[in-house]
Design an enzyme around this catalytic site. Structure first.
Site, mmCIF file in Angstrom:
data_model
loop_
_atom_site.group_PDB
_atom_site.id
_atom_site.type_symbol
_atom_site.label_atom_id
_atom_site.label_comp_id
_atom_site.label_asym_id
_atom_site.label_seq_id
_atom_site.Cartn_x
_atom_site.Cartn_y
_atom_site.Cartn_z
ATOM 1 N N ILE A 1 0.762 -0.800 -0.402
ATOM 2 C CA ILE A 1 0.133 -0.022 0.214
ATOM 3 C C ILE A 1 0.940 1.207 -0.313
ATOM 4 O O ILE A 1 0.784 2.435 -0.268
ATOM 5 C CB ILE A 1 -0.531 0.081 1.684
ATOM 6 C CG1 ILE A 1 -0.480 -0.427 2.482
ATOM 7 C CG2 ILE A 1 -1.812 -1.202 1.513
ATOM 8 C CD1 ILE A 1 -0.711 -0.847 3.751
ATOM 9 N N GLY A 2 1.871 1.167 0.149
ATOM 10 C CA GLY A 2 3.063 2.480 -0.266
ATOM 11 C C GLY A 2 4.113 2.045 0.655
ATOM 12 O O GLY A 2 4.984 0.676 -0.071
ATOM 13 N N GLY B 1 8.024 3.857 1.295
ATOM 14 C CA GLY B 1 8.789 5.332 1.902
ATOM 15 C C GLY B 1 10.506 4.359 2.235
ATOM 16 O O GLY B 1 10.914 3.896 1.295
ATOM 17 N N GLY B 2 10.685 5.695 2.589
ATOM 18 C CA GLY B 2 12.300 5.271 2.779
ATOM 19 C C GLY B 2 12.729 4.171 3.253
ATOM 20 O O GLY B 2 13.666 3.932 3.257
ATOM 21 N N GLY C 1 11.489 1.091 3.200
ATOM 22 C CA GLY C 1 10.916 -0.271 2.392
ATOM 23 C C GLY C 1 9.723 0.095 1.953
ATOM 24 O O GLY C 1 8.351 0.911 2.042
ATOM 25 N N ASP D 1 8.962 16.454 10.232
ATOM 26 C CA ASP D 1 8.389 16.161 8.795
ATOM 27 C C ASP D 1 6.965 15.822 9.010
ATOM 28 O O ASP D 1 6.824 15.156 7.866
ATOM 29 C CB ASP D 1 8.978 14.196 8.411
ATOM 30 C CG ASP D 1 9.413 14.262 6.671
ATOM 31 O OD1 ASP D 1 9.373 13.395 5.883
ATOM 32 O OD2 ASP D 1 8.856 15.418 5.801
#
Ligand code: NAG
Ligand code: NAG
Ligand code: NAG
Ligand code: NAG
Ligand code: NAG
Ligand code: NAG
Length: 813
Positions: A530-531, A533-534, A536, A648
């Protein structure tokens, strides 16, 4: 002192001519002989050789060993999970007395030499006793070298040292290992040696701070300190140019301050034309990506800065790679380069890449020599770029495509520096028993501990991370990198339950086995992703026969990943709040690291604002989501033992559950506030462009008010339904923060509100909301409200809206 360091070069100054000739000559040769064996050696020391994870063949070392009394071949007793390949790391040649290898070489040929070290537990040898020197011919590469200390300081399990040996008249090179006599039971060791013929890519370099003097470095010996694909991704050895098998890393960890600029990439139709430049100088990918400042007027207020930790008392070649792939004429982008606060240009004119190369898509590099002294704080190389002001170029911008930093041998042909000093933090971690993992296998004591890249947790300072860190960016296919980790190997003795952060967390969150995780995610089926990211991939999954979860699977090859993993486990397991994404548990098993979170059914706030065209969020819903996120952040800033700065804050880090409850996510980048680790917070500023607090530019210091600034951008995003940065808009509108403030000043905010909300917001509510958002965006941190005030104001704005909706007046208390 400076002058005496420079002296060795002063008598070797030469004219430019021979250098260019030699480059062309060598690059011609290179294309002919690279694949020929003998010029491309890979030796697996202390073993029979074999293929590494990239399918590259490593030879046994026996036939090159010339003097080897007191040498032993041993297998490491422990395979660190971060080791990417068994070969050449799991076997070592160990020397208890001086010994040497002899390799055949071509005379007058420059060579790349790589030494691989895995300072692990070898049977009957205590790695803490290993101090040794290494020479290559007359050149001293290492002295009193401790691979263990060096790896600890870098928080990595293994180490690759790369040298570039000057052309010589000899037909062989001897690599000698000598254990230090100053330590009892000392020994030397090495796991792998590579020797690769390379073109002599070195010639004249201009000495920074010494006017326009050039020195010739074509016959100097060098040690590679850093090699970065600026603004791009790391490039594994297999994708290097010229068959040199170099690793290029991404530059994020070395950027100082918040001014990270923007990564850009050449359009597909731009052809990279090397012209006279050797293809071996850098692969195309380096020249196709760059970091620039973004063409904003704000650019003139700060420098794009990279900072590197180096050894004191040496001179360094700083090689900057450039390729202009956006503009094709001079005067469009002009900038200044500074190295260690001194202008690096030889003439007063600012740099114009097109002027250097003659056209778009033509790469080049420039070599500068910088002398680094031994005063306190000197052991740094600082590269800065700023757009030129005096010369009116079309865009206030600067650009860099790649950086390499090489240490130059001194007048005694020495390249050896000191062992790094371990910070008190690392020392403490190394000595705490629960930090190092001790177990028994084959009657051998196995000690892993700090070497595994695990010890430093999130306290690692980017400044100390000298090199060799792989990190995946979002959207990158995790299979593109070479040397995927080896799992379930018979050498693995550790259950890696060693980790302090994890042990801490154990009491608080659930420990999943890898088989449970595999079952939950259909064995990490791609359809469950589902996504990205940095850290994994993120998978959705189902546990306990029906509970939906989101599972972050780390990419164990990334050092960054390991640290962020531990940060998250440690922080999240202590933090419980309705408006923070809850960690249910974690898994560290079978070489895998996973975090298991509550599943957020409705995804990110951003995708409901402007990424899909169907259902639009009502104003009240948006307000409620902002309030929820503000509560989460307020809790982070004040509710926990330490101030936690998110670092962030953005609409993609505000997630929504099935009832539209907002939850702040992604603490992988979080840092605890100033009381926790003074002086460190400022050095590894992360975050997303468009949300970054401009105060970093001036003070490079991180406070909770930086989150408040980012949250101000989120508030305007909610109101205007547009991204924080939209480069396709006219210049003054690109940055939402700047545009919103300008419109607020001019009283034209109405015009930029999401058309879907026009006429649906109560004017008083709008006033309260925009006043709050504008205050969050104040230039000075102290002028910004704290999250508590923001929260109060947003709640008041919501009341105003609700009362207006139900037709009642509000009393201000
Ligand atoms: C290895 O040597 C170090 C320092 O000499 C010592 O502190 C440590 O206890 C030794 N380890 C073993 C397992 O003997
Ligand atoms: C041993 O120590 C002495 C002085 O402390 C130093 O001069 C010598 O170079 C050292 N030897 C090694 C092999 O490091
Ligand atoms: C360069 O300037 C920075 C910021 O003013 C300072 O911290 C640093 O010590 C300076 N470096 C050198 C080598 O002078
Ligand atoms: C950029 O760096 C140079 C050299 O350190 C310095 O002189 C200059 O003031 C810096 N510019 C800005 C805007 O910080
Ligand atoms: C640097 O070199 C000088 C002179 O050779 C020497 O006195 C000094 O100790 C060295 N400093 C370091 C940190 O090695
Ligand atoms: C050798 O390295 C160790 C560890 O960094 C250091 O304590 C020692 O002083 C060094 N010895 C010499 C002779 O440089």
């Amino acid at each position: 002192m400076f002058l005496s360091v420079l002296l060795p070069f002063s008598n070797t100054m030469k004219s430019r001519q021979p250098f260019f000739i030699s480059i062309v000559w060598f690059s011609l040769i290179l294309h002919v002989f690279v694949p020929v064996s003998g010029q491309h050696l890979a030796v697996d020391c202390g073993s029979k050789g074999g293929e590494d994870e990239d399918g590259r063949n490593w030879e046994p070392d026996e036939k090159y060993l010339k003097k080897s009394d007191g040498s032993t071949q041993l297998q490491a007793g422990y395979q660190d999970p971060s080791l990417l390949s068994i070969i050449p790391y799991m076997n070592a040649r160990i020397f208890t007395s001086p010994a040497k290898y002899e390799f055949p070489i071509k005379s007058k040929q420059r060579y790349l030499l790589r030494l691989h070290f895995y300072p692990s537990a070898y049977p009957n040898f205590n790695i803490s006793n290993s101090y040794f020197s290494v020479t290559a011919g007359e050149v001293t590469l290492m002295k009193n070298f401790s691979a263990e200390i060096t790896c600890k300081a870098l928080t990595q399990a293994y180490l690759v040292r790369e040298y570039s040996l000057a052309p010589s008249d000899s037909e062989f090179v001897s690599i000698a290992f000598t254990p230090s006599t100053n330590y009892t039971n000392s020994f030397a060791f090495v796991n792998g040696i590579e020797l690769i013929a390379m073109p002599n890519l070195f010639g004249l370099a201009s000495v920074v701070g010494y006017g326009s003097s050039d020195i010739d470095v074509s016959s100097e010996n060098l040690q590679t300190m850093f090699r970065l694909n600026v603004g791009g991704q790391s490039i594994p050895p297999g994708k290097d140019s010229g068959g040199l098998l170099r690793s290029w890393y991404d530059d994020d960890p070395y950027i100082l301050g918040a001014a990270i600029g923007m990564s850009t990439e050449a359009n597909k139709d731009v052809r990279i034309d090397y012209k006279k430049l050797s293809h071996s100088s850098a692969p195309e990918e380096v020249y196709r990506t760059a970091r620039e400042m973004g063409g904003d007027t704000l650019n003139t207020k700060f420098n794009l800065t990279w900072l590197f930790q180096v050894d004191a008392n040496f001179s360094y070649i700083v090689r900057l790679h450039f390729c202009e792939f956006e503009f094709d004429r001079v005067n469009q982008r002009k900038f200044n380069i500074y190295i260690n606060n001194q202008s690096a240009q030889t003439d007063p004119d600012p740099v114009d890449i097109i002027e250097w190369t003659g056209g778009k898509g033509v790469p080049t590099y420039k070599d500068y020599v910088i002398v680094v002294g031994d005063g306190p704080g000197d052991e740094k190389v600082r590269i800065e770029m700023s757009p030129s002001l005096e010369y009116k170029s079309w865009y206030a911008d600067s650009q860099l495509n790649g950086v390499e930093i090489f240490k130059l041998n001194d007048e005694n042909k020495n390249l050896a520096g000191k062992n790094p000093q371990l910070s008190s933090m690392l020392l403490k971690m190394g000595s705490e028993p629960d930090k190092s993992f001790v177990s028994r296998s084959n009657n051998t004591v196995v000690i892993a501990g700090a070497a595994g890249g695990s010890a430093a947790a999130f306290l690692v300072v980017a400044l100390v991370v000298l090199a060799y860190r792989k990190r995946k960016r979002s959207g990158v296919d995790s299979h593109t990198s070479s040397w995927q980790p080896v799992h379930g190997n018979s050498h693995t003795t550790g259950e890696s339950n060693s980790n302090h952060a994890l042990a801490l967390a154990q009491g608080l969150s659930r420990h999943f086995s890898i088989s449970e995780i595999r079952q939950a995610t259909k064995n990490f089926d791609d359809s469950n992703v589902i996504g990205v990211g940095g850290f994994g991939n993120v998978y959705k999954g189902v546990i306990d026969r029906g509970t939906k979860v989101a599972i972050k699977r780390s990419n164990p090859s990334s050092e960054q990943g390991i640290n962020e993993f531990q940060t998250e486990v440690e922080m999240l397991s202590k933090l419980r709040h309705k408006h923070l994404v809850s960690l249910i548990g974690f898994c560290e098993d079978g070489g895998e690291m996973c975090l298991v979170y509550d599943y957020m059914a409705l995804g990110t706030f951003r995708e409901h604002l402007y990424n899909n065209n169907e259902a639009h969020l009502s104003w009240k819903q948006r307000l409620e989501i902002c309030i929820g996120a503000a509560r989460g952040l307020h809790y982070l800033h004040t509710g926990a033992k330490y101030t936690i700065i998110h670092r962030d804050v953005k609409t993609t880090n505000i997630l929504l559950d099935e009832k539209w409850v907002a939850k702040v996510s992604d603490f992988g980048l979080s840092k605890t506030g100033p009381e926790m680790n003074q002086g460190h917070v400022s050095t590894v500023v992360k975050g997303s462009f468009g949300y970054l607090d401009p105060e970093y530019f001036r003070r490079q210091q991180l406070t909770e008010k930086s989150d408040v600034y980012s949250f101000g951008v989120v508030l305007f995003e909610a109101l205007c339904a547009r991204p924080a940065l939209n480069p396709s808009l006219p210049k003054e509108q690109v940055s939402l923060a700047d545009w919103a403030r300008l419109c607020h000043k001019k009283g034209t905010l109405e015009d930029i509100i999401d058309p879907q909300l026009k006429g649906k917001i109560n004017p008083e509510c709008l006033q309260k909301f925009t006043d709050t958002a504008v205050k969050c965006l104040s230039d000075q941190g102290i002028e910004r409200p704290n999250m508590g005030d923001v929260l109060w104001n947003l709640e008041f704005a919501l009341q105003l809206q609700e009362k207006a909706d139900t037709g009642k007046a509000v009393t201000v208390n």
